[in-house]
Design an enzyme around this catalytic site. Structure first.
Site, mmCIF file in Angstrom:
data_model
loop_
_atom_site.group_PDB
_atom_site.id
_atom_site.type_symbol
_atom_site.label_atom_id
_atom_site.label_comp_id
_atom_site.label_asym_id
_atom_site.label_seq_id
_atom_site.Cartn_x
_atom_site.Cartn_y
_atom_site.Cartn_z
ATOM 1 N N CYS A 16 -34.006 77.145 57.811
ATOM 2 C CA CYS A 16 -34.301 77.998 59.205
ATOM 3 C C CYS A 16 -34.517 76.702 60.087
ATOM 4 O O CYS A 16 -34.198 75.175 59.984
ATOM 5 C CB CYS A 16 -35.765 78.976 59.244
ATOM 6 N N CYS A 84 0.994 41.716 44.248
ATOM 7 C CA CYS A 84 2.094 42.771 43.821
ATOM 8 C C CYS A 84 1.369 43.804 43.310
ATOM 9 O O CYS A 84 0.408 43.953 43.754
ATOM 10 C CB CYS A 84 2.408 42.091 42.762
ATOM 11 N N CYS A 87 -2.279 43.516 42.471
ATOM 12 C CA CYS A 87 -3.007 42.815 43.428
ATOM 13 C C CYS A 87 -4.278 44.559 43.754
ATOM 14 O O CYS A 87 -5.723 45.035 43.137
ATOM 15 C CB CYS A 87 -2.958 42.321 44.044
ATOM 16 N N ASP A 496 2.728 83.598 60.148
ATOM 17 C CA ASP A 496 1.794 84.534 60.988
ATOM 18 C C ASP A 496 2.469 84.756 61.986
ATOM 19 O O ASP A 496 3.693 84.023 62.278
ATOM 20 C CB ASP A 496 0.575 84.237 61.364
ATOM 21 N N ASP A 690 -1.680 79.622 63.406
ATOM 22 C CA ASP A 690 -2.357 78.683 64.609
ATOM 23 C C ASP A 690 -3.780 79.337 64.943
ATOM 24 O O ASP A 690 -3.943 78.954 65.777
ATOM 25 C CB ASP A 690 -1.097 79.402 66.157
ATOM 26 N N ASP A 694 -6.338 82.506 60.347
ATOM 27 C CA ASP A 694 -5.606 81.639 59.216
ATOM 28 C C ASP A 694 -5.722 80.684 58.066
ATOM 29 O O ASP A 694 -5.281 81.074 57.440
ATOM 30 C CB ASP A 694 -4.234 81.278 60.087
#
Length: 795
Positions: A16, A84, A87, A496, A690, A694
Site C-alpha cells: 500500500c 577477432c 577475443c 489493427d 498503435d 494493442d
C-alpha cells in the site's frame, strides 16, 4: 569532488501507499540521498552521493525496513584491443561468470560491451578491471562519446605502423622473388644478419601487440588470433636465427632463412586490420547521420532577452524562440505563433505539418515559415531523436541468434587450429619428408595463419549493423538483431484497423444538401462533444461555413441531437430520431443503406421536420494502405485485419484495402488471444498496432510492430517501430530483414568455406605462409565489404 549517481531499484513486498512512503522517508534520511518510491511501478528512483554512500548501502537500508530489492543497471563500454571473434567471446564468457553481472554482450564490430548488472554486487570499475585482466581495455561509453576522435587516432596509428612495417619488409619480400624467380639482387639482401636487422623491429616492436595479446589470452585460459600469429611468426623468425648462427665460422654454409615469412606475414596482417578498421567505420554512418541531425544551439528567452546557448544547456520549462529555417532544438509545445514544420527526418512524412499553439514539436525537425515560441518538455536523452539513436545503438550492439552459433565455433576454433598445426608438423616430419624440419615448419605456419577466425567473427555483426542502420535511415527502428533476424520468417501479419489501416480520425466523406443545410448542421454539431461532431465541424470549417448561434441544444443518446437555431428546429441523427419526429426521409433509405455497407456512419438531417439531406462520416483509410497490403501479399504473407467493429463495417474497410481475412467484433482484451490462435496453426505472426489496447498482442506476436504515431505503451511493447505511421515501411522492414539474413549467410558461407578449404590446402604444403597471410587479411576485408553492400539495397 563528489559525484551524484542515479539508480533505479525494483522493490518487492510493498502492499500500500504506507509502504512506499515509509521506504521513501527512510532513504531520504540517509546522507547524500534523494529518493522517490513508486508503489505502482514497484521501483525506487535514487540519486546519491557516491562519496557518502553506495547503492549497496541503500539496498541494505530498504531490506532493513522489511522489503526486498531487485537491482539492475545497464552500462556500455568501448572495448579496445580486440582482434577477432575469439577475443569478444572470451571477454563475454568472463563477464557473464562474474557475480552481479546478469548479462553481457560483447560486439567485435562496434568494439563495445553492453552489460546488465547488479550495482550492489559489482560496479563499473570492477567490470573494467575484469576486462583489463583478460588482456583488453575498456572506456565507459559516456567518456568515449566525449572522445569522438579516439577511433580516428587509432586508425591513424594503425596506418603508421603499417607503413613502417611495409618499408622494413619490402627488401625481405624481394628476397622471396630470388627463390621463386631467380632474379639477381645485391649480395647484401641475402646476408642473414641484414635480414635479421630488418625483421627484428617488425617482429618485436611492430608485432609486439601480438605477443601481448597472446600472453594475456593464454594467461586467462583463452586463445585468439594473436596466439596463432605469435606462434607462426615466432617459429619462422627463431628458426631463421638458428640457421643464421650456423654461418658463424662456416662461410660456405647456405642458410635456409624465413625472416621474410615472419616480417611479410605481420605486414599483411596489419594491412588487413587497417582495411578492416577503415571499412568498419563506414558501418556506423547511419548512427553518425542521426547524431548529426541534432541542433547544436538554441535561442532561449531569459529575463525577456533572446540568448543563444548550447542545446545541452536547455532545461525542461525553458521558453525558446525558433525562427524560419532553423532546427527545433528539443521536444516541446508551441506557446506562441503559427508555422509549418518539416518532420520528414523523424516521421518520414514529406508534407510539412501545420503547428499552432499547444501543438507538439519534435527536436531536430525544421521550422519552415513562421517564428514560434515553444516550451521545452523533453531535453537531452529524453528527446525523440535521442530515443531513436538509443534504439539503433542497442540494435547494432545486440546479437542475432545466427551470430551465437559463430561465437560458439570461434571459441573452440583457435585451440583446434593449434592442434591441427602440430599434427601437420608431425605428419610432415614423420611421413611426408622424414627428418626434414623446414617443410614441416612451413606447412604448420601456413595452417596457423590461414585458419584465423577473424572473418567468422565479423560475418554477422557487420551485417546487423549495416542492416539496422539502413532501416533506421528509412524510418524503421529494430530494437535488436534478434528481431531483425526473426522478421524474415514471418508468414502472417495481423493489422489493427483503427489508427493502423485507417487514420484513426473520423472525416466527412459525403454530404448531400445545400449551403444552408450545411450551416445549420455544423452550427448544431459545434455544441456536441461526440467525435463525429468534430469531423463535421472540421469539414464545415474547410468549406468556409459561417457558424450561427444555437438557441437550444438537446443530445439524445443513441439517436442524435435536436436543436433550435434562429427559430428553426434542426434534427441530426439516425432513422429512429426521424421516425420519432414524423420526418419522412423518402427515397433516402437506399442511400443510407449504401453508406452503411461501405462502412460509413450516416446521419440524416431535418429542418422543421422536413428532410434536408444526409452526412456520412468514416474513419478513412490511409492513402498508402492498399499499396502496402498489396506488397505484403506479394511477399507471401497472409494479411489479416483485426477490429472491434461489426462484421459489415469491417468487411467494407477490408475490401477497400484488399484484405480477404477479417476478424471482427474483437474486444481489446481478446486481441492477444486471436494472435495466439493464428500462432497455434504453426505460423510466425506479426502484429501491427498503435494503441494501449494493442500492447498485449504486440508482446504475444513473434514480431510486434508499433506505428510511431501511436502511444508510447505500444511502441515500448513492440519489437520494431515504424516512424510516422507510414504502412509502406512494413514491407520495407521485411525486405531489409530478408536482405540482411541473406547477407549474413553469404558472409558465414565464405568465412566457413575459406577456413574449411584453406586448412587442408595449407596442411599439404600448397600454400606459402605469406600467401596464407594475404588470404586471411583479405577474407576479413571481403566480409566487411560484402556487408556494406546492404547500404545499396533498394527498399
Amino acid at each position: 569532488m563528489s559525484e551524484t549517481n542515479h539508480a533505479t531499484l525494483g522493490v518487492t513486498g510493498m502492499t500500500c501507499a504506507a509502504c512506499s512512503s515509509r521506504i521513501e522517508k527512510t532513504l531520504n534520511k540517509m546522507d547524500g540521498v534523494e529518493a522517490q518510491v513508486n508503489l505502482t511501478t514497484e521501483k525506487a528512483t535514487v540519486d546519491y552521493d557516491s562519496e557518502k554512500t553506495s547503492i549497496g548501502d541503500i539496498a541494505n537500508k530498504i531490506e532493513n525496513v522489511g522489503y526486498g530489492v531487485l537491482m539492475e543497471e545497464k552500462a556500455e563500454f568501448d572495448v579496445l584491443g580486440m582482434t577477432c571473434a575469439a577475443c569478444s567471446t572470451r571477454i563475454e564468457k568472463v563477464l557473464n561468470k562474474q557475480e552481479g553481472v546478469k548479462h553481457a554482450t560483447v560486439n567485435l564490430t562496434t568494439e563495445t560491451a553492453a552489460i546488465e548488472y547488479n550495482p550492489g554486487l559489482i560496479d563499473t570499475k570492477a567490470i573494467i578491471d575484469k576486462i583489463k585482466n583478460v588482456g583488453y581495455d575498456a572506456i565507459p561509453k559516456a567518456e568515449a562519446e566525449e572522445k569522438q576522435t579516439h577511433k580516428e587516432k587509432e586508425l591513424q596509428h594503425k596506418l603508421t605502423k603499417l607503413i613502417v612495417s611495409a618499408v622494413l619488409a619490402a627488401p625481405l619480400l624481394l628476397t622471396m622473388f630470388v627463390h621463386l624467380f631467380g632474379i639477381n639482387l645485391p649480395d647484401i639482401f641475402m646476408n642473414p644478419w641484414f635480414q635479421f636487422a630488418l625483421a627484428t623491429p617488425v617482429q618485436f616492436i611492430i608485432g609486439w601487440q601480438f605477443y601481448v595479446g597472446a600472453y594475456k589470452n593464454l594467461r586467462s585460459g583463452g586463445a585468439n588470433m594473436d596466439v596463432l600469429v605469435a606462434l607462426g611468426t615466432s617459429a619462422a623468425y627463431f628458426y631463421s636465427i638458428y640457421e643464421a648462427l650456423k654461418t658463424i665460422g662456416n662461410p660456405d654454409y647456405t642458410p635456409h632463412l624465413y625472416f621474410e615469412t615472419s616480417a611479410v606475414l605481420i605486414t599483411l596482417i596489419l594491412f588487413g586490420k587497417y582495411l578492416e578498421a577503415r571499412a568498419k567505420t563506414q558501418t556506423t554512418n547511419a548512427l553518425s547521420s542521426l547524431l548529426n541531425l541534432q541542433a547544436k544551439e538554441a535561442r532561449v528567452l531569459r529575463n525577456g532577452e533572446e540568448t543563444m546557448i548550447p542545446v545541452d544547456e536547455v532545461i525542461v520549462g525553458d521558453r525558446l524562440v525558433v525562427k524560419p529555417g532553423e532546427k527545433i532544438p528539443v521536444d516541446g509545445t508551441v506557446v506562441k505563433g503559427k508555422t509549418s514544420v518539416d518532420e520528414s527526418m523523424i516521421t518520414g512524412e514529406s508534407i510539412p505539418i501545420e503547428k499552432e499553439v499547444d501543438a507538439a514539436v519534435i527536436g531536430s525537425t525544421i521550422n519552415k515559415n513562421g517564428s514560434i515560441e515553444m516550451e521545452a518538455t523533453k531535453v537531452g536523452k529524453d528527446t525523440a531523436l535521442a530515443s531513436i539513436v538509443k534504439v539503433v545503438e542497442e540494435a547494432q550492439g545486440s546479437k542475432a541468434p545466427i551470430q551465437r552459433l559463430a561465437d560458439v565455433i570461434s571459441g573452440y576454433f583457435v585451440p583446434i587450429v593449434v592442434g591441427l598445426a602440430i599434427l601437420t608438423f608431425i605428419v610432415w616430419i614423420t611421413f611426408v619428408q622424414p627428418g626434414q624440419f623446414e617443410p614441416a615448419l612451413v606447412a604448420a605456419i601456413a595452417v596457423l595463419v590461414i585458419a584465423c577466425p577473424c572473418a567468422l567473427g565479423l560475418a554477422t555483426p557487420t551485417s546487423i549493423m549495416v542492416g539496422t542502420g539502413k532501416a533506421a535511415e528509412n524510418g524503421i527502428l529494430f530494437k535488436g538483431g534478434e528481431h531483425l533476424e526473426r522478421t524474415h520468417q514471418l508468414e502472417a501479419i495481423v493489422l489493427d484497423k483503427t489508427g493502423t489501416i485507417t487514420k484513426g480520425k473520423p472525416e466527412v466523406t459525403d454530404f448531400t444538401g445545400d449551403e444552408e443545410t450545411l450551416q445549420l448542421l455544423a452550427s448544431a454539431e459545434k455544441g456536441s462533444e461526440h467525435p463525429l461532431a468534430g469531423a463535421i465541424v472540421a469539414y464545415a470549417t474547410e468549406n468556409d461555413v459561417n457558424f450561427v448561434e444555437v438557441d437550444e441544444f438537446d443530445a439524445i443518446p443513441g439517436h442524435g441531437i435536436a436543436t433550435t437555431i434562429s427559430g428553426k428546429k434542426v434534427l441530426v441523427g439516425n432513422r429512429k430520431l426521424m421516425q420519432d419526429h414524423q420526418v419522412d426521409i423518402g427515397g433516402a433509405e437506399q442511400e443510407l443503406i449504401d453508406y452503411e455497407v461501405e462502412g460509413k456512419t450516416a446521419m440524416l438531417i431535418a429542418v422543421d421536420e422536413t428532410y434536408r439531406g444526409m452526412v456520412a462520416v468514416a474513419d478513412t483509410i490511409k492513402e498508402t494502405a492498399p499499396q502496402a497490403i498489396k506488397e505484403l501479399q506479394e511477399q507471401g504473407l497472409e494479411v489479416i485485419m483485426l477490429t472491434g467493429d461489426n462484421e459489415r463495417t469491417a468487411k467494407a474497410i477490408a475490401k477497400q484495402v484488399g484484405i480477404d481475412h477479417v476478424i471482427a467484433q474483437v474486444l481489446p482484451e481478446e486481441k492477444a488471444d486471436k494472435v495466439k490462435e493464428i500462432q497455434s496453426q504453426g505460423k510466425k505472426v506479426a502484429m501491427v498496432g498503435d494503441g494501449v489496447n494493442d500492447a498485449p498482442a504486440l508482446v504475444t506476436a513473434d514480431i510486434g510492430i508499433a506505428i510511431g504515431t501511436g502511444t508510447e505503451v505500444a511502441i515500448e511493447a513492440a519489437d520494431l517501430t515504424i516512424l510516422g505511421g507510414e504502412l509502406l515501411l512494413i514491407p520495407k522492414a521485411i525486405k531489409i530483414s530478408h536482405a540482411t539474413i541473406k547477407n549474413i549467410r553469404q558472409n558465414l558461407f565464405w568465412a566457413f568455406g575459406y577456413n574449411t578449404a584453406g586448412i587442408p590446402v595449407a596442411a599439404i604444403g600448397l600454400l606459402a605462409p605469406w600467401v596464407a597471410g594475404a588470404a586471411m587479411a583479405l577474407s576479413s576485408v571481403s566480409v566487411v565489404s560484402n556487408s556494406l553492400r546492404l547500404k545499396r539495397v533498394k527498399l
